[in-house]
Enzyme design. Structure first.
Site, PDB file in Angstrom:
ATOM      1  N   ASN A   1       0.437 -13.332  13.401  1.00  0.00           N
ATOM      2  CA  ASN A   1       1.142 -12.049  13.601  1.00  0.00           C
ATOM      3  C   ASN A   1       0.472 -11.122  12.587  1.00  0.00           C
ATOM      4  O   ASN A   1       0.621 -11.297  11.382  1.00  0.00           O
ATOM      5  CB  ASN A   1       2.619 -12.262  13.293  1.00  0.00           C
ATOM      6  CG  ASN A   1       3.530 -11.089  13.643  1.00  0.00           C
ATOM      7  OD1 ASN A   1       4.651 -11.048  13.148  1.00  0.00           O
ATOM      8  ND2 ASN A   1       3.112 -10.176  14.475  1.00  0.00           N
TER       9      ASN A   1
ATOM     10  N   ASN B   1       5.383  -0.467  14.619  1.00  0.00           N
ATOM     11  CA  ASN B   1       4.912  -1.402  15.633  1.00  0.00           C
ATOM     12  C   ASN B   1       3.651  -0.848  16.292  1.00  0.00           C
ATOM     13  O   ASN B   1       3.332   0.341  16.163  1.00  0.00           O
ATOM     14  CB  ASN B   1       5.990  -1.584  16.720  1.00  0.00           C
ATOM     15  CG  ASN B   1       7.139  -2.474  16.284  1.00  0.00           C
ATOM     16  OD1 ASN B   1       6.934  -3.507  15.661  1.00  0.00           O
ATOM     17  ND2 ASN B   1       8.358  -2.076  16.636  1.00  0.00           N
TER      18      ASN B   1
ATOM     19  N   CYS C   1      10.571  -6.767   9.144  1.00  0.00           N
ATOM     20  CA  CYS C   1       9.448  -7.502   9.672  1.00  0.00           C
ATOM     21  C   CYS C   1       9.235  -8.714   8.766  1.00  0.00           C
ATOM     22  O   CYS C   1       8.806  -8.576   7.624  1.00  0.00           O
ATOM     23  CB  CYS C   1       8.253  -6.559   9.616  1.00  0.00           C
ATOM     24  SG  CYS C   1       6.753  -7.331  10.084  1.00  0.00           S
TER      25      CYS C   1
ATOM     26  N   ASN D   1       7.317 -11.648   9.055  1.00  0.00           N
ATOM     27  CA  ASN D   1       5.946 -12.053   8.732  1.00  0.00           C
ATOM     28  C   ASN D   1       5.266 -10.967   7.914  1.00  0.00           C
ATOM     29  O   ASN D   1       4.476 -11.248   7.013  1.00  0.00           O
ATOM     30  CB  ASN D   1       5.138 -12.290  10.013  1.00  0.00           C
ATOM     31  CG  ASN D   1       5.542 -13.571  10.702  1.00  0.00           C
ATOM     32  OD1 ASN D   1       5.761 -14.579  10.061  1.00  0.00           O
ATOM     33  ND2 ASN D   1       5.653 -13.519  12.016  1.00  0.00           N
TER      34      ASN D   1
ATOM     35  N   HIS E   1      17.766  -9.162  17.980  1.00  0.00           N
ATOM     36  CA  HIS E   1      17.166 -10.308  18.671  1.00  0.00           C
ATOM     37  C   HIS E   1      18.117 -10.871  19.712  1.00  0.00           C
ATOM     38  O   HIS E   1      19.320 -10.977  19.476  1.00  0.00           O
ATOM     39  CB  HIS E   1      16.824 -11.413  17.670  1.00  0.00           C
ATOM     40  CG  HIS E   1      15.762 -11.017  16.698  1.00  0.00           C
ATOM     41  ND1 HIS E   1      14.422 -11.182  16.938  1.00  0.00           N
ATOM     42  CD2 HIS E   1      15.856 -10.402  15.491  1.00  0.00           C
ATOM     43  CE1 HIS E   1      13.723 -10.715  15.922  1.00  0.00           C
ATOM     44  NE2 HIS E   1      14.573 -10.229  15.028  1.00  0.00           N
TER      45      HIS E   1
ATOM     46  N   ASN F   1      14.126  -7.676  20.647  1.00  0.00           N
ATOM     47  CA  ASN F   1      13.117  -8.736  20.537  1.00  0.00           C
ATOM     48  C   ASN F   1      13.704  -9.961  21.235  1.00  0.00           C
ATOM     49  O   ASN F   1      14.882 -10.279  21.046  1.00  0.00           O
ATOM     50  CB  ASN F   1      12.865  -9.063  19.058  1.00  0.00           C
ATOM     51  CG  ASN F   1      12.262  -7.900  18.302  1.00  0.00           C
ATOM     52  OD1 ASN F   1      11.093  -7.578  18.457  1.00  0.00           O
ATOM     53  ND2 ASN F   1      13.062  -7.245  17.452  1.00  0.00           N
TER      54      ASN F   1
ATOM     55  N   GLU G   1       8.046  -9.401  21.532  1.00  0.00           N
ATOM     56  CA  GLU G   1       8.559  -8.466  20.527  1.00  0.00           C
ATOM     57  C   GLU G   1       8.729  -7.057  21.061  1.00  0.00           C
ATOM     58  O   GLU G   1       7.854  -6.548  21.764  1.00  0.00           O
ATOM     59  CB  GLU G   1       7.594  -8.403  19.336  1.00  0.00           C
ATOM     60  CG  GLU G   1       7.828  -9.486  18.336  1.00  0.00           C
ATOM     61  CD  GLU G   1       7.035  -9.254  17.063  1.00  0.00           C
ATOM     62  OE1 GLU G   1       6.921  -8.091  16.632  1.00  0.00           O
ATOM     63  OE2 GLU G   1       6.531 -10.234  16.517  1.00  0.00           O
ATOM     64  N   ARG G   2       9.837  -6.465  20.651  1.00  0.00           N
ATOM     65  CA  ARG G   2      10.062  -5.047  20.888  1.00  0.00           C
ATOM     66  C   ARG G   2       8.895  -4.240  20.319  1.00  0.00           C
ATOM     67  O   ARG G   2       8.518  -4.422  19.163  1.00  0.00           O
ATOM     68  CB  ARG G   2      11.367  -4.649  20.171  1.00  0.00           C
ATOM     69  CG  ARG G   2      11.699  -3.188  20.229  1.00  0.00           C
ATOM     70  CD  ARG G   2      12.994  -2.886  19.504  1.00  0.00           C
ATOM     71  NE  ARG G   2      12.886  -3.066  18.060  1.00  0.00           N
ATOM     72  CZ  ARG G   2      13.813  -2.668  17.179  1.00  0.00           C
ATOM     73  NH1 ARG G   2      14.924  -2.099  17.605  1.00  0.00           N
ATOM     74  NH2 ARG G   2      13.651  -2.861  15.888  1.00  0.00           N
TER      75      ARG G   2
ATOM     76  N   CYS H   1       6.892 -14.428  14.894  1.00  0.00           N
ATOM     77  CA  CYS H   1       7.844 -13.376  14.530  1.00  0.00           C
ATOM     78  C   CYS H   1       8.804 -13.979  13.518  1.00  0.00           C
ATOM     79  O   CYS H   1       9.573 -14.884  13.852  1.00  0.00           O
ATOM     80  CB  CYS H   1       8.590 -12.896  15.767  1.00  0.00           C
ATOM     81  SG  CYS H   1       9.827 -11.635  15.426  1.00  0.00           S
ATOM     82  N   GLY H   2       8.729 -13.511  12.283  1.00  0.00           N
ATOM     83  CA  GLY H   2       9.535 -14.091  11.205  1.00  0.00           C
ATOM     84  C   GLY H   2      11.016 -13.823  11.374  1.00  0.00           C
ATOM     85  O   GLY H   2      11.836 -14.737  11.275  1.00  0.00           O
ATOM     86  N   THR H   3      11.358 -12.557  11.634  1.00  0.00           N
ATOM     87  CA  THR H   3      12.776 -12.256  11.847  1.00  0.00           C
ATOM     88  C   THR H   3      13.275 -13.024  13.075  1.00  0.00           C
ATOM     89  O   THR H   3      14.416 -13.500  13.092  1.00  0.00           O
ATOM     90  CB  THR H   3      13.011 -10.742  12.041  1.00  0.00           C
ATOM     91  OG1 THR H   3      12.090 -10.232  13.013  1.00  0.00           O
ATOM     92  CG2 THR H   3      12.842  -9.977  10.742  1.00  0.00           C
ATOM     93  N   GLY H   4      12.411 -13.173  14.074  1.00  0.00           N
ATOM     94  CA  GLY H   4      12.796 -13.889  15.292  1.00  0.00           C
ATOM     95  C   GLY H   4      13.059 -15.363  15.032  1.00  0.00           C
ATOM     96  O   GLY H   4      13.999 -15.945  15.592  1.00  0.00           O
TER      97      GLY H   4
HETATM   98  O1  ZDP Z   1      11.999  -5.382  15.643  1.00  0.00           O
HETATM   99  C1  ZDP Z   1      10.861  -5.102  16.063  1.00  0.00           C
HETATM  100  O2  ZDP Z   1      10.645  -4.049  16.695  1.00  0.00           O
HETATM  101  C2  ZDP Z   1       9.744  -6.089  15.799  1.00  0.00           C
HETATM  102  N1  ZDP Z   1       8.639  -5.876  16.708  1.00  0.00           N
HETATM  103  C3  ZDP Z   1       9.323  -5.871  14.376  1.00  0.00           C
HETATM  104  C4  ZDP Z   1       8.302  -6.838  13.893  1.00  0.00           C
HETATM  105  C5  ZDP Z   1       8.914  -8.190  13.608  1.00  0.00           C
HETATM  106  C6  ZDP Z   1       7.895  -9.167  13.068  1.00  0.00           C
HETATM  107  N2  ZDP Z   1       7.092  -9.790  14.074  1.00  0.00           N
HETATM  108  C7  ZDP Z   1       8.539 -10.243  12.232  1.00  0.00           C
HETATM  109  O3  ZDP Z   1       7.809 -11.158  11.862  1.00  0.00           O
HETATM  110  O4  ZDP Z   1       9.709 -10.166  11.899  1.00  0.00           O
HETATM  111  C8  ZDP Z   1       6.949  -8.504  12.197  1.00  0.00           C
END
Ligand code: ZDP
Length: 286
Positions: A13, A66, A75, A77, A170, A201, A219-220, A228-231
């Site tokens: 990412n 983004n 974000c 990652n 998410h 997302n 991802e959004r 995607c770390g938050t994901g």
């Molecule tokens: O929330 C969004 O619009 C995501 N595309 C932001 C990026 C999230 C990311 N991939 C993560 O790792 O959390 C950087």
């Protein structure tokens, strides 16, 4: 004017990092970020991240665009990459980072704290997940309700979804086989579904065991990224809420694994790599 940048990735990412410590506004606009992220006509990245001065007692502020120019709250990652990037900048300035350097970083999702570890990985205190429909936000439930195993109609199919905000929104769905998911076809339909006023997302999760999940993500604002770390954090929280997994698990993404823990203090901790790839100078794109 040429602007110096560094290119990093966290499990594929990938992000362009900009040293923005001397001014509070990002050095480039969202429109320029779209051009920088273009993989054929620009540098190529899933987003552009700015290391800005801290606010309200924090060490730094992170902002991100983004690849479509929209601005997410957080974000996962990217913040690991930002921690490595800052440590590099401080070292270049003659400040040797501590052995276990932790940074308090102001984001649109609150203060997030990445910590550099001796093995090169970064552990991030991602804060507490938000679970109420109005916090996601989604109309898939009354404002004060959690959205767990709720039906969502997408195209001709009905999906059972669980929604979690890690600062950004998410929607998680558990499937038998992530490899069989047609991301390009489904992703945009979830992202732009009327149930998600801030878009979403989307994570498709295959449960291998109670401590091992396989994930693919749309991802959004960025599409099908390698990680995607938050994901991954949201997926683990959704897995606990639906009794698919334990509070500590490995989440395997196309780009590699992240270790995620939803601790008893209700905070989510994410551990994974962040890799510097190259640096350069960007000139104005026509
Ligand atoms: O929330 C969004 O619009 C995501 N595309 C932001 C990026 C999230 C990311 N991939 C993560 O790792 O959390 C950087």
């Amino acid at each position: 004017m040429a602007i110096a940048f560094s290119k990093y990735h966290g499990l594929g990412n990938d992000f362009v990092l900009v040293d923005n410590r001397h001014q509070t506004e990002p050095l480039i606009t969202a429109e320029q970020a779209v051009k920088w992220c273009d993989r054929n006509f620009g540098i190529g990245a899933d987003g552009v991240i700015f290391a800005l001065p801290g606010q309200a007692g924090t060490d730094y502020t992170m902002r991100i665009f983004n690849s479509d120019g929209s601005e997410p709250e957080m974000c996962g990652n990217g913040i690991r990459c930002m921690a490595q990037f800052i440590a590099g900048l401080e070292t270049a300035d003659g400040q040797a980072p501590d052995q276990a350097q932790a940074y308090a970083i102001h984001t649109l999702a609150g203060v997030i704290t990445p910590k550099l570890r001796a093995d090169g990985q970064v552990t991030v205190d991602m804060g507490e997940p938000s679970l109420l429909a109005e916090q996601i936000p989604t109309t898939l439930g009354a404002a004060g309700d959690k959205v767990v195993n709720t039906s969502l109609q997408v195209g001709e199919n009905t999906w059972s979804v669980t929604c979690v905000s890690m600062g950004n929104p998410h929607c998680i769905t558990f499937v038998k086989d992530v490899a069989a998911i047609d991301l390009a076809q489904l992703g945009p339909k979830f992202e732009h579904h009327s149930a998600f006023p801030q878009r979403i997302n989307t994570e498709f999760i295959q449960v291998v065991s109670r401590d091992y999940l396989k994930m693919r993500v749309w991802e959004r604002g960025a599409g099908p990224t390698l990680a995607c770390g938050t994901g991954a954090c949201a997926a683990l929280v959704a897995g606990v809420l639906t009794d698919h997994c334990d509070r500590t698990a490995t989440v395997e993404l196309p780009g590699g694994p992240l270790q995620i823990e939803w601790s008893n203090d209700n905070r989510v901790y994410m551990t994974g790599p962040a890799q510097r790839v190259f640096a350069g100078e960007m000139t104005e794109l026509a």
